[in-house]
Design a protein around this motif. Sequence first.
Motif, PDB file in Angstrom:
ATOM      1  N   TYR A 152       0.860  -1.193   0.000  1.00 26.01           N
ATOM      2  CA  TYR A 152       0.000   0.000   0.000  1.00 26.01           C
ATOM      3  C   TYR A 152       0.891   1.237   0.000  1.00 26.01           C
ATOM      4  CZ  TYR A 152       1.135   0.234   4.965  1.00 26.01           C
ATOM      5  OH  TYR A 152       1.814   0.309   6.141  1.00 26.01           O
TER       6      TYR A 152
ATOM      7  N   PRO B 106      -6.225   1.266  -0.965  1.00 29.25           N
ATOM      8  CA  PRO B 106      -6.095  -0.052  -1.588  1.00 29.25           C
ATOM      9  C   PRO B 106      -4.842  -0.766  -1.087  1.00 29.25           C
ATOM     10  CG  PRO B 106      -5.647   1.701  -3.179  1.00 29.25           C
ATOM     11  CD  PRO B 106      -6.070   2.363  -1.912  1.00 29.25           C
TER      12      PRO B 106
ATOM     13  N   HIS C 237      -2.437  -4.100  -1.940  1.00 28.27           N
ATOM     14  CA  HIS C 237      -2.153  -5.031  -3.034  1.00 28.27           C
ATOM     15  C   HIS C 237      -1.442  -6.307  -2.591  1.00 28.27           C
ATOM     16  CE1 HIS C 237      -3.442  -1.797  -5.626  1.00 28.27           C
ATOM     17  NE2 HIS C 237      -2.591  -1.002  -5.025  1.00 28.27           N
ATOM     18  N   GLU C 238      -0.971  -6.340  -1.326  1.00 21.61           N
ATOM     19  CA  GLU C 238      -0.268  -7.514  -0.839  1.00 21.61           C
ATOM     20  C   GLU C 238      -0.445  -7.651   0.673  1.00 21.61           C
ATOM     21  OE1 GLU C 238       4.265  -9.309  -1.063  1.00 21.61           O
ATOM     22  OE2 GLU C 238       3.796  -7.457  -2.068  1.00 21.61           O
TER      23      GLU C 238
END
Length: 81
Positions: free
Chosen positions: A46, A75, A77-78
């Motif tokens: 992020y 958001p 992402h990992e």
Amino acid sequence: MFSGCFDSKKELHKFGSKWRTEDCLDCHCSKDGIDCCTAFARPVGYDEEKCVNIFNKETCTYKTVEKDDHSKECPVHEWVG
């Protein structure tokens, strides 16, 4: 002879039992002892300059929000955990 495992608080858990600690660890008692692992994933993908992680101990979850406005989620992402 004991029929279970003692945790760090000296509480006895029966063999085969599972529980979640107040530190968000999922634990299991077997004849080999206690095995625990984290009950949550930690966000790592992020925008770290714009966003911050907030951990909720009640639900054992992270929320990634904007530093300046915690009502806006960022958001991710990992996740690791």
